[in-house]
Design a protein around this motif. Structure first.
Motif, mmCIF file in Angstrom:
data_model
loop_
_atom_site.group_PDB
_atom_site.id
_atom_site.type_symbol
_atom_site.label_atom_id
_atom_site.label_comp_id
_atom_site.label_asym_id
_atom_site.label_seq_id
_atom_site.Cartn_x
_atom_site.Cartn_y
_atom_site.Cartn_z
ATOM 1 N N GLU A 12 7.439 6.217 -0.212
ATOM 2 C CA GLU A 12 8.151 4.972 -0.504
ATOM 3 C C GLU A 12 8.251 4.092 0.741
ATOM 4 O OE1 GLU A 12 9.995 2.667 -3.571
ATOM 5 O OE2 GLU A 12 8.627 4.380 -3.497
ATOM 6 N N ARG A 62 4.921 2.330 1.123
ATOM 7 C CA ARG A 62 4.772 1.255 0.129
ATOM 8 C C ARG A 62 5.629 0.046 0.493
ATOM 9 N NH1 ARG A 62 5.453 5.837 -3.519
ATOM 10 N NH2 ARG A 62 3.406 6.524 -4.281
ATOM 11 N N GLU A 63 6.851 0.307 0.998
ATOM 12 C CA GLU A 63 7.713 -0.807 1.369
ATOM 13 C C GLU A 63 7.171 -1.544 2.590
ATOM 14 O OE1 GLU A 63 11.085 -3.295 0.755
ATOM 15 O OE2 GLU A 63 9.903 -1.924 -0.483
ATOM 16 N N ARG A 118 4.660 -3.842 1.318
ATOM 17 C CA ARG A 118 5.284 -4.992 0.655
ATOM 18 C C ARG A 118 5.775 -6.024 1.664
ATOM 19 N NH1 ARG A 118 9.752 -7.411 -1.238
ATOM 20 N NH2 ARG A 118 11.019 -6.223 0.218
ATOM 21 N N THR A 123 1.658 -7.915 -3.147
ATOM 22 C CA THR A 123 2.603 -6.895 -3.589
ATOM 23 C C THR A 123 3.952 -7.493 -3.962
ATOM 24 O OG1 THR A 123 1.516 -5.305 -2.108
ATOM 25 C CG2 THR A 123 3.690 -4.704 -2.949
ATOM 26 N N ARG A 164 4.721 -8.623 -7.543
ATOM 27 C CA ARG A 164 4.934 -7.696 -8.659
ATOM 28 C C ARG A 164 5.869 -6.533 -8.339
ATOM 29 N NH1 ARG A 164 -0.172 -6.577 -6.567
ATOM 30 N NH2 ARG A 164 -0.470 -4.424 -5.885
ATOM 31 N N ARG A 165 6.364 -6.471 -7.109
ATOM 32 C CA ARG A 165 7.206 -5.335 -6.728
ATOM 33 C C ARG A 165 8.430 -5.838 -5.962
ATOM 34 N NH1 ARG A 165 6.790 0.328 -4.978
ATOM 35 N NH2 ARG A 165 8.055 0.622 -3.109
ATOM 36 N N SER A 198 12.422 -2.100 -2.500
ATOM 37 C CA SER A 198 12.762 -0.755 -2.943
ATOM 38 C C SER A 198 14.211 -0.408 -2.573
ATOM 39 C CB SER A 198 11.818 0.260 -2.315
ATOM 40 O OG SER A 198 12.218 1.582 -2.648
#
Length: 366
Positions: free
Chosen positions: A204, A207-208, A211, A350, A353-354, A357
């Motif tokens: 995570e 991924r962040e 982003r 990103t 759509r995201r 977190s």
């Protein structure tokens, strides 16, 4: 690219006509013939060529510890030069440095609960130093700002990498660092990077970072963690200051990822640092090579690479080994600039759509 020169025009004259030639005026528009034994004009040597290349494509230094060194000094003069340091403004100019990452890595022995405060103090110091030298230094938060600083004749300063422990296992803290201008974070030394890879919370974090557009720095990670991170990240990763030689299979995977491995100028000689760059280029490709001086970090440096002014010597060594100028340009400027630009592109895609977190270590890794 080598300078093009016209072949000199010469005239053939019979021995018996020498007196006539001496008495006659030279033909209009034609220079007198050069003696047959005149030495051929020599091109610039490797060091001169290196300086010319760095003037066009200045170096982006992947990690510099100047902020740590300045914290220990009561007085310093970066503009006139500081003999107690390995970095100052005159030597940055002499070394052809166009940008540097101000390292925010905390000392290994620092208590984990002190890492965030120490990092913020470093950021505050760096901001003060840059603001005090506006004719030489300029902050940069993006690839465009990096290029703009170069076009204005300034040395760009990027914040990072921040150390993994300074993230305090918090994605909110990661976002706060990004808002302060940090553009790179190291994953090593955390509870979510393990010997055999990443925990769910570690996934995570990566991924962040994608982003946000923050570079994922794999320095100090185990090979398993490097492999797993390169499989997860959607943006190019970097290895800015790994303590040992990066494994060959990681270099091959980094090539596919589009990231960069930065050779550290701490080998026993200039030639050995060049050997390391040759190895990285052979396995990861010329688009994955870059340089880290690791100056003012306490690391020992090879003779001939004692401070930031010495980069032209290393570039000259690479030219003597036959590196094409296109690969030198990639090494010094274009690769790191591209990685920053690609990370920003991934972030824009990103974010559409995201959302940010809200994951927590205690939830994902319970």
């Amino acid at each position: 690219m080598a300078d093009l020169q016209d072949d000199p025009q010469t005239a053939s004259v019979a021995v018996g006509d020498i007196d006539d030639v001496r008495d006659s005026a030279p033909t209009a528009g034609r220079a007198p013939a050069e003696p047959a034994d005149a030495p051929a004009a020599e091109g610039p040597g490797p060091l001169e060529r290196a300086r010319e290349l760095l003037a066009r494509y200045p170096l982006i230094d992947g990690s510099n510890g100047l902020a740590h060194a300045l914290r220990e000094m009561a007085h310093y003069d970066l503009e006139e030069g500081e003999s107690l340091l390995e970095t100052d403004i005159p030597r940055l100019r002499d070394g052809g440095v166009g940008a540097l990452f101000w390292s925010l890595l905390t000392p290994p022995g620092l208590a984990a609960d002190r890492a965030p405060a120490t990092t913020l103090e470093h950021i505050d110091l760096i901001r003060s130093v840059v603001e005090a030298h506006p004719e030489a230094l300029r902050p940069a938060r993006s690839a465009d700002e990096l290029a703009h600083a170069r076009n204005c004749g300034r040395i760009a300063g990027l914040l990072g990498p921040v150390s993994g422990p300074a993230l305090a296992d918090s994605l909110g803290t990661l976002r706060a660092y990004h808002a302060l201008g940090v553009r790179s974070a190291a994953l090593a030394g955390t509870r979510w990077t393990q010997r055999d890879g990443l925990t769910p919370f570690g996934h995570e974090v990566v991924r962040e970072m994608n982003r946000l557009g923050m570079l994922v720095d794999l320095s100090g990670c185990t090979p398993a963690t490097m492999h797993r991170t390169l499989a997860v990240t959607r943006a190019p990763a970097v290895i800015s200051q790994h303590p040992t030689q990066v494994p060959d299979d990681v270099l091959r995977q980094l090539r596919a990822n589009g990231g960069v491995c930065m050779a550290v100028c701490t080998a026993a000689s200039v030639r050995e640092t060049a050997d390391l760059l040759d190895h990285i280029r052979d396995l990861a490709g010329p688009r994955s090579t870059a340089l880290t001086g690791a100056y003012d970090t306490g690391a020992a440096h090879a003779p001939g690479l004692e401070d930031v002014s010495c980069y032209p010597r290393l570039i000259a060594e690479l030219l003597e080994r036959g590196w094409p100028e296109a690969d030198i340009e990639l090494l010094t400027w274009s690769n790191v600039h591209r990685v920053l630009r690609d990370a920003e592109f991934v972030a824009r895609a990103t974010q559409a759509r995201r959302p940010a977190s809200t994951a927590r270590l205690t939830t994902l890794d319970a």
